[in-house]
Design an enzyme around this catalytic site. Structure first.
Site: not given
Ligand code: F6R
Length: 348
Positions: A219, A235, A329
């Site tokens: 950001e 792993h 948004k």
């Protein structure tokens, strides 16, 4: 003051913000203590991360687990024995508001932390305690205002022990070292310029710190960042390291280390980076500072925040606006056809 200086100022002001937030939280009306079997913190982005800080910080000291909820719906395990905390700095984030309403229907013990907006209104209407913090900041720069009230509330409601001393230490440590850390951040930012930052946490306490580094680099500096945790990395990701080649040549590993890092995990880090050395340009090892877990965690949070704002400066981007988040948004607000609390079909 330009936006670069303003963001830097906000980051450097984190200790004062945390101290102020503690005063606000200690005065807030919370209701009676009760036994909870879990805490669920709902929130997105710069607000949601406070739940993760609590999760990582308390996992070794509180028998009551803290979970984060970053979706429209809450898990089935959210019941009347859950303390449900909705955190949204703006108070208008639809995922958080929808989860808040669902938790209300589940009859959870509720709390809201916000600077206002719809969340404050909804909480007031429902008689839910709400801690209102000062507004006007980018949510990611309000970590102190959002996290400290969460921590103090968990203490006051009996979920965990008091962290008052640790908070005082964290505030003092940050205030004392912020200038030094800013100087330390500069060469790290230079090392990350035009590279893909790969941030590894090496203990449960620091998992959220790696996440914070990623979000702040995203950001503030407007760059991609990859994160993973050790020893899990050993792993799976260890096999993939080094490819695709064009990326591998441009990666810089930032390894976050702490007193709580298991000695075998330190050994793993050394060997893992050795085994995959050819894929890596540079490795930056960073040790937390401070005594308490809270102070150590925030020492690396503040350093990461400073790296992100310095990288923004080097890249010539404005750290303040997050145009794509705002645009998304806006678009979502226009698409009222699909309501945030539309029923989800149960997947069997
Ligand atoms: C951080 C930021 C976002 C928001 C997120 C949720 O500065 O802009 O990550 O935090 O979009 O919004 P709020 O925090 O208002 O609930």
């Amino acid at each position: 003051m330009n936006n670069q200086e303003r963001m830097l100022d906000l980051i450097l002001g984190l200790p004062e913000q945390m101290a102020e937030a503690a005063v606000i939280a200690r005065m807030a009306r919370l209701g009676r203590r009760r036994r909870f079997d879990k805490v669920v913190v709902a929130g997105m982005g710069g607000s949601g991360i406070s739940g993760d800080v609590a999760r990582c910080l308390l996992s070794d000291v509180s028998p009551v687990p803290v979970f984060s909820c970053r979706d429209y719906t809450v898990p089935v395990a959210v019941t009347e024995r859950t303390l449900f905390v909705a955190i949204s700095y703006s108070g208008n984030t639809e995922e958080t508001l929808t989860a808040f309403r669902q938790a209300m229907r589940r009859k959870c013990r509720m709390l809201a932390i916000t600077s206002g907006g719809k969340l404050e209104r909804a909480a007031n209407r429902a008689g839910v305690p709400v801690i209102v913090v000062p507004g006007g900041l980018p949510p990611r720069a309000a970590l102190g205002y959002l996290f400290v009230p969460l921590l103090v509330s968990l203490e006051r409601l009996g979920v965990c022990r008091s962290h008052k001393r640790d908070l005082t230490e964290a505030v003092g440590l940050m205030a004392e070292h912020r200038k030094k850390w800013y100087n330390k951040a500069k060469p790290i930012a230079r090392a990350l310029l035009d590279q893909l930052p790969v941030v590894y946490s090496t203990s449960r306490l620091l998992d959220v710190v790696a996440e914070r580094w990623r979000c702040q680099l995203n950001e503030n500096a407007k760059v991609m960042c990859h994160t993973n945790v050790f020893p899990e990395h050993n792993h799976n990701e260890i096999v993939g390291m080094g490819a695709p080649e064009f990326l591998a040549e441009r990666m810089v590993v930032v390894a976050l280390l702490d007193r709580a890092t298991h000695p075998r995990t330190r050994l793993r880090l050394r060997h893992a980076l050795d085994v995959t050395q050819d894929g890596y340009v540079r490795v930056v090892r960073l040790e937390s500072e401070g005594r308490s877990a809270l102070a150590r965690l925030f020492s690396l949070v503040m350093l990461g925040d400073l790296v992100s704002v310095e990288l923004a400066r080097l890249r010539g981007v404005d750290p303040m606006p997050v145009a794509r988040i705002a645009e998304l948004k806006r678009r979502m607000a226009r698409r009222r056809g699909v309501r945030p609390d539309a029923r989800i079909r149960r997947v069997r």
